[in-house]
Every structure is written in C-alpha cells, then in structure tokens.
Design a protein around this motif. Structure first.
Motif, mmCIF file in Angstrom:
data_model
loop_
_atom_site.group_PDB
_atom_site.id
_atom_site.type_symbol
_atom_site.label_atom_id
_atom_site.label_comp_id
_atom_site.label_asym_id
_atom_site.label_seq_id
_atom_site.Cartn_x
_atom_site.Cartn_y
_atom_site.Cartn_z
ATOM 1 N N ILE A 1 0.842 -1.187 0.000
ATOM 2 C CA ILE A 1 0.000 0.000 0.000
ATOM 3 C C ILE A 1 0.877 1.236 0.000
ATOM 4 C CG2 ILE A 1 -1.940 -1.096 1.186
ATOM 5 C CD1 ILE A 1 -0.985 0.322 3.749
ATOM 6 N N ILE A 2 0.322 2.292 -0.521
ATOM 7 C CA ILE A 2 1.031 3.567 -0.521
ATOM 8 C C ILE A 2 0.215 4.542 0.305
ATOM 9 C CG2 ILE A 2 1.856 5.483 -1.928
ATOM 10 C CD1 ILE A 2 2.078 3.490 -4.258
ATOM 11 N N ILE A 3 0.827 5.139 1.278
ATOM 12 C CA ILE A 3 0.147 6.097 2.136
ATOM 13 C C ILE A 3 0.711 7.481 1.845
ATOM 14 C CG2 ILE A 3 -0.291 6.819 4.508
ATOM 15 C CD1 ILE A 3 -0.030 3.900 5.331
ATOM 16 N N HIS A 4 -0.177 8.397 1.576
ATOM 17 C CA HIS A 4 0.220 9.789 1.358
ATOM 18 C C HIS A 4 -0.238 10.602 2.569
ATOM 19 C CE1 HIS A 4 1.277 9.147 -2.851
ATOM 20 N NE2 HIS A 4 0.211 8.374 -2.925
ATOM 21 N N TYR A 5 0.694 11.264 3.194
ATOM 22 C CA TYR A 5 0.366 12.122 4.321
ATOM 23 C C TYR A 5 0.203 13.547 3.821
ATOM 24 C CZ TYR A 5 1.811 8.305 7.342
ATOM 25 O OH TYR A 5 1.922 7.097 7.973
ATOM 26 N N PHE A 6 -0.753 14.226 4.365
ATOM 27 C CA PHE A 6 -0.905 15.641 4.033
ATOM 28 C C PHE A 6 -1.305 16.379 5.298
ATOM 29 C CE2 PHE A 6 -5.088 13.853 3.602
ATOM 30 C CZ PHE A 6 -5.949 14.838 4.080
ATOM 31 N N GLN A 7 -0.963 17.617 5.295
ATOM 32 C CA GLN A 7 -1.295 18.440 6.449
ATOM 33 C C GLN A 7 -2.723 18.941 6.271
ATOM 34 O OE1 GLN A 7 1.364 21.679 7.065
ATOM 35 N NE2 GLN A 7 0.396 22.337 8.956
ATOM 36 N N TYR A 8 -3.539 18.716 7.262
ATOM 37 C CA TYR A 8 -4.919 19.163 7.191
ATOM 38 C C TYR A 8 -4.934 20.684 7.145
ATOM 39 C CZ TYR A 8 -9.923 19.027 7.826
ATOM 40 O OH TYR A 8 -11.266 19.153 7.625
ATOM 41 N N PRO A 9 -5.745 21.266 6.246
ATOM 42 C CA PRO A 9 -5.751 22.723 6.144
ATOM 43 C C PRO A 9 -6.308 23.381 7.405
ATOM 44 C CG PRO A 9 -7.428 21.749 4.726
ATOM 45 C CD PRO A 9 -6.642 20.635 5.309
ATOM 46 N N SER A 10 -5.852 24.581 7.643
ATOM 47 C CA SER A 10 -6.332 25.311 8.821
ATOM 48 C C SER A 10 -7.807 25.666 8.636
ATOM 49 C CB SER A 10 -5.513 26.598 9.010
ATOM 50 O OG SER A 10 -5.773 27.489 7.942
ATOM 51 N N SER A 11 -8.477 25.981 9.719
ATOM 52 C CA SER A 11 -9.909 26.320 9.632
ATOM 53 C C SER A 11 -10.119 27.571 8.782
ATOM 54 C CB SER A 11 -10.507 26.506 11.024
ATOM 55 O OG SER A 11 -9.796 27.505 11.731
ATOM 56 N N ASN A 12 -9.158 28.462 8.789
ATOM 57 C CA ASN A 12 -9.236 29.661 7.953
ATOM 58 C C ASN A 12 -9.190 29.274 6.475
ATOM 59 O OD1 ASN A 12 -9.300 32.386 7.262
ATOM 60 N ND2 ASN A 12 -7.070 32.571 7.348
ATOM 61 N N GLU A 13 -8.288 28.345 6.138
ATOM 62 C CA GLU A 13 -8.165 27.875 4.758
ATOM 63 C C GLU A 13 -9.411 27.096 4.323
ATOM 64 O OE1 GLU A 13 -4.799 25.592 2.070
ATOM 65 O OE2 GLU A 13 -4.380 26.078 4.160
ATOM 66 N N VAL A 14 -9.949 26.301 5.227
ATOM 67 C CA VAL A 14 -11.169 25.545 4.929
ATOM 68 C C VAL A 14 -12.312 26.499 4.645
ATOM 69 C CG1 VAL A 14 -12.925 24.021 5.950
ATOM 70 C CG2 VAL A 14 -10.502 23.482 6.202
ATOM 71 N N SER A 15 -12.437 27.538 5.432
ATOM 72 C CA SER A 15 -13.535 28.495 5.230
ATOM 73 C C SER A 15 -13.381 29.265 3.922
ATOM 74 C CB SER A 15 -13.624 29.464 6.408
ATOM 75 O OG SER A 15 -12.482 30.291 6.458
ATOM 76 N N LYS A 16 -12.151 29.421 3.443
ATOM 77 C CA LYS A 16 -11.930 30.092 2.156
ATOM 78 C C LYS A 16 -12.255 29.175 0.975
ATOM 79 C CE LYS A 16 -8.193 33.184 3.591
ATOM 80 N NZ LYS A 16 -6.765 33.472 3.419
ATOM 81 N N ARG A 17 -12.000 27.871 1.119
ATOM 82 C CA ARG A 17 -12.147 26.931 0.008
ATOM 83 C C ARG A 17 -13.555 26.349 -0.134
ATOM 84 N NH1 ARG A 17 -6.793 23.086 -0.022
ATOM 85 N NH2 ARG A 17 -5.272 24.752 -0.092
ATOM 86 N N TRP A 18 -14.239 26.090 0.980
ATOM 87 C CA TRP A 18 -15.506 25.381 0.927
ATOM 88 C C TRP A 18 -16.606 26.199 1.585
ATOM 89 C CZ3 TRP A 18 -11.118 22.449 2.570
ATOM 90 C CH2 TRP A 18 -10.655 21.552 1.614
ATOM 91 N N HIS A 19 -17.834 25.931 1.138
ATOM 92 C CA HIS A 19 -18.992 26.559 1.766
ATOM 93 C C HIS A 19 -19.289 25.840 3.071
ATOM 94 C CE1 HIS A 19 -19.833 29.030 -1.674
ATOM 95 N NE2 HIS A 19 -19.876 27.978 -2.467
#
Length: 168
Positions: free
Chosen positions: A46-64
C-alpha cells in the motif's frame, strides 16, 4: 462462514452486463474474461500519502459551510415561491422584462410536476448510460447518450426559443 460472492450487492453489474456487438473473441475467451471481471484482488503493498490538514481559515476560504449551504437552499426556495406567486397573479404580457429575467434557469423548479419529470428523466438517462458502459466503445457510448438525450435537447431548444421571443 457464508460467502455471498456479490449476491448481496444492490446492483450486480457483472451479471447485468450485456454482450457487445463488436466482441470478436471466441466463446471460451469471452467466458474466461467474464469470470475474471467478477473477481476482486487486493495488493499487499500500500502507498500512504500524508498531508497536512488545512487550517480552519483555509477551509472556510475553500468550501462553503453548512450555514452557507442552508442559506443557499433557503434563498432558492424563497425565490421560487416569489416567482411562482408573481407568475400566478400577473398575466405574462403585463410582466416587466426584469421580472422575466429572474425566471431564466428556474423553469425546471417552478412547477412540481416539471421538477419531478426533469429529475426522473435525468436519473433514467444516467442509469442507462452507466448500464451500457461495459457494452459499448467510447464512440458508441457517446452516440447512445446523444440519441437518448434528444427529448432534453428539444426541451432546451423550445425554452431558448421561448425566451428569445419574450426577452430581447
């Protein structure tokens, strides 16, 4: 231990597959291929890709937010009610052009009967395309989709012609 082998699936696409008209394989090859298509295998690697969860500020900018989605739904419902009331109380000839512009794009949801008809037509169309994916080549599938969407295209053309008559 009871093994279902896919019999518990809601839609068992392996058993519903239609043979292709362009299938040039021998009977034995076709059977072997169909048997292989019903099998599922998993890799030990298996291949696991780690990513940093976006900050709440970034989430509010990207998604409704849920609040945004709720307000969009409420606005649409309010607009539809207002336009329904307007169209039921004032003759079409007496309406101002600006009021008619508000109707463009909402024609499918102004009437419950039309809304249900359009929703069911879309569902049937998508279902038929998905069902035929394994049986047809890309070109054949495109032609199939085009031929089965004639009614929707004709409806859209009639709407456009109607708007062209009414709106400048």
């Amino acid at each position: 231990v009871r093994v279902n082998k896919g019999s518990d699936l809601i839609v068992d696409f392996c058993h519903r597959r239609r043979p292709s008209n362009t299938d040039t394989r021998s009977e034995g090859e076709a059977t072997a291929t169909k048997t292989m298509q019903g099998q599922v295998s998993f890799s030990e690697d298996i291949i696991i890709h780690y990513f940093q969860y976006p900050s709440s500020n970034e989430v509010s900018k990207r998604w409704h937010s849920k609040k945004d989605k709720y307000s969009f739904t409420k606005e649409t419902t309010r607009d539809v009610r207002c336009i329904r009331f307007l169209l039921s109380t004032i003759p079409l000839e007496a309406l101002e052009k600006e009021a008619l512009y508000d109707c463009v794009g909402l024609e499918a949801i102004l009437s419950d009967k039309v809304k249900i008809f359009v929703k069911e037509s879309r569902r049937r169309h998508v279902h038929s395309i998905v069902e035929m994916q394994d049986c047809l080549s890309e070109e054949q599938l495109a032609a199939y989709a085009s031929s089965h969407s004639t009614q929707s295209r004709e409806r859209a053309q009639k709407l456009a012609a109607g708007y062209l008559e009414i709106l400048p």
